[in-house]
Design an enzyme around this catalytic site. Structure first.
Site, short mmCIF file in Angstrom:
data_model
loop_
_atom_site.label_atom_id
_atom_site.label_comp_id
_atom_site.label_asym_id
_atom_site.label_seq_id
_atom_site.Cartn_x
_atom_site.Cartn_y
_atom_site.Cartn_z
N LEU A 1 -36.65 -8.70 -12.18
CA LEU A 1 -36.57 -10.15 -12.37
C LEU A 1 -37.81 -10.80 -11.77
CD1 LEU A 1 -32.89 -10.94 -11.31
CD2 LEU A 1 -33.82 -11.14 -13.61
N CYS B 1 -30.01 9.13 30.86
CA CYS B 1 -29.50 9.41 32.19
C CYS B 1 -29.07 10.87 32.20
CB CYS B 1 -28.29 8.53 32.50
SG CYS B 1 -27.38 9.11 33.95
N TYR C 1 -22.83 -8.33 -13.96
CA TYR C 1 -23.57 -9.49 -14.43
C TYR C 1 -24.15 -9.42 -15.85
CZ TYR C 1 -27.44 -6.71 -12.47
OH TYR C 1 -28.30 -5.72 -12.17
N ASP D 1 0.84 -1.20 0.00
CA ASP D 1 0.00 0.00 0.00
C ASP D 1 0.87 1.24 0.00
OD1 ASP D 1 -1.98 -1.78 0.22
OD2 ASP D 1 -2.67 -1.16 2.22
N TYR D 2 1.97 1.14 0.74
CA TYR D 2 2.85 2.29 0.88
C TYR D 2 3.44 2.69 -0.47
CZ TYR D 2 6.82 5.11 2.32
OH TYR D 2 7.72 6.12 2.45
N GLU D 3 3.96 1.67 -1.19
CA GLU D 3 4.54 1.96 -2.50
C GLU D 3 3.48 2.54 -3.45
OE1 GLU D 3 7.79 -1.28 -3.68
OE2 GLU D 3 6.08 -2.11 -2.58
N PHE D 4 2.27 1.99 -3.34
CA PHE D 4 1.18 2.49 -4.17
C PHE D 4 0.94 3.97 -3.89
CE2 PHE D 4 -3.18 3.42 -5.27
CZ PHE D 4 -3.35 2.76 -6.49
N ASP D 5 0.89 4.31 -2.61
CA ASP D 5 0.66 5.70 -2.22
C ASP D 5 1.72 6.64 -2.76
OD1 ASP D 5 -1.67 5.50 -0.99
OD2 ASP D 5 -0.91 5.54 1.08
N CYS E 1 -24.80 4.89 37.31
CA CYS E 1 -24.61 5.92 38.35
C CYS E 1 -25.84 6.08 39.23
CB CYS E 1 -24.23 7.25 37.72
SG CYS E 1 -25.59 8.04 36.88
N LYS F 1 -27.23 -13.89 -6.65
CA LYS F 1 -28.01 -12.65 -6.68
C LYS F 1 -27.45 -11.72 -5.61
CE LYS F 1 -32.76 -11.01 -7.11
NZ LYS F 1 -32.74 -9.89 -6.19
N GLU G 1 -25.98 -17.60 -11.52
CA GLU G 1 -25.18 -16.57 -10.87
C GLU G 1 -25.75 -16.31 -9.49
OE1 GLU G 1 -25.16 -13.07 -13.39
OE2 GLU G 1 -25.10 -14.40 -15.13
N ARG H 1 -30.76 2.35 -11.60
CA ARG H 1 -31.85 1.72 -12.34
C ARG H 1 -33.06 2.64 -12.40
NH1 ARG H 1 -34.67 -4.07 -11.10
NH2 ARG H 1 -35.59 -3.01 -9.33
N CYS I 1 -30.25 4.81 36.35
CA CYS I 1 -29.10 4.49 35.51
C CYS I 1 -28.30 3.31 36.08
CB CYS I 1 -28.20 5.72 35.41
SG CYS I 1 -26.70 5.42 34.47
N GLU J 1 -24.14 -4.87 -9.82
CA GLU J 1 -24.68 -4.49 -8.53
C GLU J 1 -23.57 -3.79 -7.73
OE1 GLU J 1 -27.79 -5.41 -8.57
OE2 GLU J 1 -28.50 -5.33 -6.51
N LYS K 1 -35.21 -16.88 -4.69
CA LYS K 1 -34.95 -16.15 -3.44
C LYS K 1 -34.79 -17.11 -2.26
CE LYS K 1 -35.56 -11.56 -4.30
NZ LYS K 1 -36.57 -10.60 -3.96
N CYS L 1 -21.80 10.71 35.32
CA CYS L 1 -22.06 9.34 34.88
C CYS L 1 -20.86 8.86 34.05
CB CYS L 1 -23.35 9.33 34.06
SG CYS L 1 -23.87 7.70 33.54
N ASP M 1 -26.81 -8.68 -3.31
CA ASP M 1 -27.80 -7.83 -2.67
C ASP M 1 -27.25 -6.42 -2.50
OD1 ASP M 1 -30.24 -7.34 -1.63
OD2 ASP M 1 -29.88 -8.27 0.32
P1 AMP Z 1 -35.59 -7.43 -7.83
O1 AMP Z 1 -34.98 -6.15 -7.35
O2 AMP Z 1 -36.02 -8.36 -6.76
O3 AMP Z 1 -36.61 -7.21 -8.93
O4 AMP Z 1 -34.40 -8.22 -8.53
C1 AMP Z 1 -33.80 -7.74 -9.69
C2 AMP Z 1 -32.48 -7.19 -9.38
O5 AMP Z 1 -31.57 -8.19 -8.96
C3 AMP Z 1 -31.81 -6.63 -10.58
O6 AMP Z 1 -32.27 -5.34 -10.87
C4 AMP Z 1 -30.37 -6.61 -10.17
O7 AMP Z 1 -30.09 -5.38 -9.56
C5 AMP Z 1 -30.27 -7.66 -9.09
N1 AMP Z 1 -29.26 -8.69 -9.35
C6 AMP Z 1 -28.38 -9.13 -8.44
N2 AMP Z 1 -27.59 -10.08 -8.94
C7 AMP Z 1 -27.95 -10.25 -10.22
C8 AMP Z 1 -27.49 -11.10 -11.26
N3 AMP Z 1 -26.49 -11.97 -11.07
N4 AMP Z 1 -28.11 -11.02 -12.45
C9 AMP Z 1 -29.14 -10.14 -12.65
N5 AMP Z 1 -29.61 -9.33 -11.70
C10 AMP Z 1 -29.04 -9.37 -10.49
ZN ZN Z 2 -25.84 7.49 34.60
#
Ligand code: AMP
Ligand code: ZN
Length: 664
Positions: free
Chosen positions: A81, A420, A221, A31-35, A405, A112, A110, A133, A402, A169, A308, A426, A114
């Protein structure tokens, strides 16, 4: 090598290191060299603004402030989806597909991820824009923020198409999320609920430098475009990897729905081994021609299906309810549970938030309770299993004094929490306030940690943060585990904090509801602690974005004799309690209400100086042109698309000199 080549070489090298580190997870320098190299590049770019490049690795630190995110129409609509929850759902889906397409069907499985979905557009290998989106047809342009994300390549590698969209995502890995929350809890701020909301919230922050501090990632994705010469989803993922994107290796190509089910089952069990959260699996018909045949419903593609996972729940015994006292005196009840395995970790404690929550759940010590981890990392108690309640359990009586105290607790009308009121006596409050004062985002006192603060208070050496400035090396050396060197560091760290600017001192004082942003606003408006101390509630609420709750808290804070005494003491020690004269002299309101876009390379001052001038004079710097833009300050080599856009919207385009003349 001439300067231009030298700059380019450094940029290429840093890009490669960035890629090795963030995408491949395989750093080849420290990291240092990168900096060091990054600083070298920064210096060269500062000295040679003519070689400015918005996609240089130096631009990742952010700095651009966006007040209003421009609404932008997607070139290709972003669909949602369809969801499935069982094997039967998936088999039904397969039946529907097989009726519509000929030949065998392969599937890409793939994870999903979050987080928040994001569309990036690349042109000639460079990131052109990043758009959320939104409603699928149009979203918000958040390019300045997305640029700070290290796994988003700013310059592609290999053989990429001239122009295309790429989707993925934006996620916040669990470790980074927990670290952010640790800091928030230390600051007595409400912790973020879950990584997903925090990730999507980050994208809408106005200050991209704030976004840069968050360890966000972009997991990819899907690719969209015309004539891309890609035949399958799986091939697309491979190509994207080659161009420099992060595509998790968990994606898998399979030949049957049975194999899809194996994949689902595997990841339902193993998802907690991943560094980020997933809420299911996405299955896609692999062949893009077959995808075309299948097409879309009004909402979602027919060729893809999300599976899901269920939220995980266990039941366990509530052994005891204990109470924590925070720095502001706020009481938080905590459920101490019989340790139980849940979602990959052992859960021992859960927050019960406040008295209302306890009453609502009618939760009692000895109860069997349901604990859930849905999208949230911090487990939640959902309900009591009343069928298992022993007959002799007594209703929970919330504490009235409390636990630290013994002072009688107060509850402010309309607030959920008890407090409190023993502000000066306290221990967790006294210690907590000083710990907050010295913390990184406040006075950032090096050489002094939270435990030492507790020790100093316990030994009677300090009682409030102003006492820190009275400490001597001789006083602290006798403390446990304190060597002479560390004692000296502590004292010099305290000394150095006298240079911390007023806005951060104001945050450090620990006034309830005055976080970093509010402190900045108040400092800018009042300019000195004296002016702020004398402000009335009516006066305070007239300040932009200051509400009654904050105003009352400020007035209450300075209404205390004790706090005024401490502030006076800080003043005598030379802590910055007003905006520095230099800063003040350069500040005006000449550009108040104006939103200004800066583009191109300038002669007399650097871009950053120009932006600072705008802000210091009350204007707002915006990164993209919209109908709300007041001026476009145009330098040399300004992008032609910006000019066209400004002309179309009838926005005044002015030169650097014209801008400087306005300020005169
Ligand atoms: P939903 O929000 O429940 O309608 O799910 C759709 C969303 O899942 C998409 O808009 C993507 O943002 C998300 N997502 C996460 N992983 C993937 C993936 N591998 N392929 C497609 N969509 C994905
Ligand atoms: Zn207190």
């Amino acid at each position: 090598m001439n300067t231009k080549d030298q700059i380019e070489a450094l940029r290429d090298e840093l890009r490669q290191h960035n890629y090795n580190y963030y995408v491949l997870d395989n750093a080849t320098i420290s990291d240092y060299e990168f900096d060091i190299k990054l600083k070298e590049l920064q210096a060269l770019e500062e000295a040679h603004p003519e070689f400015f490049d918005a996609n240089s690795p130096t631009q990742r630190v952010g700095g651009a402030v966006t007040k209003n995110f421009a609404t932008t129409v997607h070139d290709f609509r972003m669909y949602s989806l369809d969801n499935s929850y069982s094997k039967e759902d998936l088999l039904d889906w397969e039946t529907r597909i097989k009726k519509m397409v000929d030949g065998d069907v392969q599937y890409t499985c793939e994870l999903k991820y979050d987080g928040a979905s994001m569309n990036l557009t690349y042109e000639n290998g460079k990131l052109l824009r990043a758009v959320t989106r939104g409603d699928g047809v149009q979203g918000d342009e958040v390019t300045a923020n997305v640029k700070t994300i290290n796994t988003v390549p700013l310059q592609l590698k290999g053989d990429y198409p001239d122009r295309f969209d790429i989707r993925g995502e934006i996620i916040l890995p669990i470790e980074g999320f927990l670290k952010m929350n640790e800091e928030r809890i230390a600051n007595e701020e409400e912790p973020y609920r879950n990584p997903r909301n925090t990730a999507s919230g980050s994208l809408k922050l106005q200050d991209s430098a704030e976004v840069a501090k968050r360890p966000l990632e972009f997991l990819l994705y899907s690719i969209k475009g015309n004539d891309l010469n890609i035949q399958t989803q799986y091939e697309g993922l491979d190509k994207a990897r080659e161009w420099g994107f992060k595509v998790p290796n968990e994606a898998k190509l399979v030949n049957s729905i049975d194999a899809v089910l194996d994949y689902v089952e595997y990841w339902d069990k193993h998802r907690h081994e991943l560094p980020y959260e997933i809420d299911g699996v996405v299955v896609k018909v692999n062949n893009l021609h077959q995808q075309d045949e299948l097409g879309f419903t009004a909402k979602a593609p027919r060729w893809a299906m999300a599976y899901k996972f269920k939220a995980e729940q266990v039941s366990t015994r509530l052994n005891e309810i204990t109470y924590q006292v925070g720095r502001t005196g706020a009481i938080t009840p905590v459920a101490n549970l019989e340790p139980v395995q849940l979602a990959g970790t052992i859960v021992k404690r859960a927050s019960l938030h406040n008295a209302d929550q306890i009453e609502k759940l009618d939760i009692r010590e000895g109860d069997e309770v349901f604990v859930e981890k849905g999208g949230e990392i911090i487990p939640k108690i959902i309900a009591v299993d009343l069928s298992k309640r022993p007959v002799d359990l007594r209703p929970t009586k919330y504490i009235t004094t409390c636990p630290e105290c013994d002072t009688e607790l107060h509850r402010i009308e309309g607030e959920a929490k008890h407090y409190c009121p023993n502000y000066n006596g306290c221990p967790p409050q006294v210690i907590g306030r000083i710990q907050h004062y010295i913390s990184r985002k406040a006075m950032d006192i090096e050489g002094l940690g939270g435990e030492t603060v507790a020790l100093l208070v316990k030994e009677g050496l300090i009682n409030d943060y102003s006492d820190l400035y009275d400490l001597t090396v001789d006083q602290v050396i006798p403390l446990e585990r304190m060597a002479e060197k560390s004692a000296e560091n502590l004292i010099s760290g305290v000394e150095a904090s006298k240079k911390i600017p007023f806005e951060r001192v104001l945050f450090a004082l620990g006034i309830r509801y005055v976080g970093e942003t509010v402190a900045k606003k108040l400092a800018k408006h009042y300019k000195s602690i004296d002016a702020l101390m004398n402000a009335s509630i009516e006066d305070l609420v007239s300040v932009d974005e200051i509400g009654e709750r904050i105003a009352e808290s400020v007035v209450e804070f300075f209404g205390s004799e004790e706090n005024r005494r401490i502030v006076e003491r800080l003043k005598t020690f030379g802590v910055q309690l007003e905006i520095s004269a230099e800063k003040l002299a350069n500040q005006t309101e000449k550009l108040k209400g104006l939103s200004i876009v800066v583009s191109g390379v300038f002669e007399k001052i650097s871009r950053n100086e120009l932006k600072k001038l705008i802000e210091d004079n009350g204007g707002k710097v915006s990164s993209s042109i919209s109908s709300k833009t007041s001026y476009l300050v145009a330098g040399d080599k300004m992008g032609p698309s910006k000019r066209t856009k400004a002309e179309n919207l009838n926005i005044s385009i002015i030169t650097e000199q014209a801008f400087l003349d306005i300020l005169k």
